[in-house]
Write a protein that holds these residues in place. Structure first.
Motif, PDB file in Angstrom:
ATOM      1  N   SER A  73       0.806  -1.226   0.000  1.00  0.00           N
ATOM      2  CA  SER A  73       0.000   0.000   0.000  1.00  0.00           C
ATOM      3  C   SER A  73       0.835   1.271   0.000  1.00  0.00           C
ATOM      4  O   SER A  73       0.313   2.340  -0.340  1.00  0.00           O
ATOM      5  N   THR A  74       2.111   1.173   0.354  1.00  0.00           N
ATOM      6  CA  THR A  74       2.913   2.400   0.489  1.00  0.00           C
ATOM      7  C   THR A  74       4.025   2.558  -0.541  1.00  0.00           C
ATOM      8  O   THR A  74       4.396   3.687  -0.871  1.00  0.00           O
ATOM      9  N   ILE A  75       4.580   1.464  -1.062  1.00  0.00           N
ATOM     10  CA  ILE A  75       5.695   1.600  -2.002  1.00  0.00           C
ATOM     11  C   ILE A  75       5.203   2.084  -3.362  1.00  0.00           C
ATOM     12  O   ILE A  75       5.787   2.966  -3.972  1.00  0.00           O
ATOM     13  N   GLY A  76       4.114   1.516  -3.845  1.00  0.00           N
ATOM     14  CA  GLY A  76       3.617   1.915  -5.144  1.00  0.00           C
ATOM     15  C   GLY A  76       4.416   1.307  -6.281  1.00  0.00           C
ATOM     16  O   GLY A  76       5.446   0.653  -6.074  1.00  0.00           O
ATOM     17  N   GLY A  77       3.953   1.539  -7.511  1.00  0.00           N
ATOM     18  CA  GLY A  77       4.636   1.001  -8.675  1.00  0.00           C
ATOM     19  C   GLY A  77       4.659  -0.512  -8.663  1.00  0.00           C
ATOM     20  O   GLY A  77       3.844  -1.163  -8.004  1.00  0.00           O
ATOM     21  N   ALA A  78       5.610  -1.088  -9.380  1.00  0.00           N
ATOM     22  CA  ALA A  78       5.726  -2.543  -9.432  1.00  0.00           C
ATOM     23  C   ALA A  78       6.374  -3.104  -8.172  1.00  0.00           C
ATOM     24  O   ALA A  78       6.100  -4.236  -7.774  1.00  0.00           O
ATOM     25  N   SER A  79       7.221  -2.308  -7.520  1.00  0.00           N
ATOM     26  CA  SER A  79       7.989  -2.820  -6.388  1.00  0.00           C
ATOM     27  C   SER A  79       7.108  -3.148  -5.185  1.00  0.00           C
ATOM     28  O   SER A  79       7.398  -4.086  -4.441  1.00  0.00           O
TER      29      SER A  79
END
Length: 202
Positions: A73-79
């Motif tokens: 929920s916090t990193i975002g993107g594909a990672s």
């Protein structure tokens, strides 16, 4: 070693510190072959995990699951989904709290790495975080006397091996041959995860 939320918390706190220290590097690598946001995204995600209190969780498995959802929920993107899947699968494979040995850690690591492979549809040589995680897990298996340090060393070697690679997955793959000459940002942050493990779980 006694498995507990506090043990995992120490690992993830160290990971957050490694990421914060290397934010500029992660950003620079991603600027060259990605969106230039891997550093900021990883700092945001690992800070959110470090803010969790291990004492709030009944066991290591529930803490690892919460870690996974927090990263997603916090990193975002594909990672975010990739790191989240790693910890979800690791959590499911962990034994109950109590003594945890080499074989149990290896099973959990292999489950986490398989989750990343399944989620990202990638493998060794695609210039992704798996180029650090797969050699690290193999080294962990083959060096039972010093598994975490061996894993960290192998992850670093795998990260370095991504420099000449042409990316076959992710945004970097859009660059074709121009993706060569730069270490993969995901493999670089994954190496920090193993470096943190070597510092705290050995």
């Amino acid at each position: 070693m006694e498995l507990s939320p506090q043990i995992l918390g120490g690992w993830l706190d160290a990971f957050a510190a490694e990421v914060a220290e290397n934010e500029a590097l992660l950003t620079d690598l991603d600027r060259q072959i990605g969106d230039a946001d891997h550093g900021a995204n990883m700092v945001r995600g690992t800070k959110a995990v470090a803010a969790l209190d291990p004492a709030d969780f009944a066991d290591a498995r529930s803490y690892a699951k919460k870690t996974a959802m927090t990263l997603i929920s916090t990193i975002g993107g594909a990672s975010g989904p990739l790191y989240g899947t790693f910890f979800l699968r690791l959590a499911a494979a962990l034994p109950d709290d109590g003594p945890i040995g080499h074989a149990a850690w290896l099973e959990a690591l292999r489950a986490g790495v398989q989750g990343v492979m399944d989620r990202g549809k990638a493998n060794l040589g695609d210039k992704t975080m798996l180029d650090a995680l797969i050699p690290a897990t193999d080294a962990f298996e083959n060096e039972p006397d010093h598994p975490w340090q061996s894993a960290a060393d192998a992850a670093a070697a795998g990260r370095d091996a991504t420099v000449p690679m042409v990316a076959r997955k992710g945004r970097a793959s859009y660059l074709g041959q121009r993706s060569a000459g730069v270490a993969d940002p995901g493999a670089t942050s994954a190496t920090l995860l193993l470096v943190a493990a070597a510092r705290t779980l050995a």
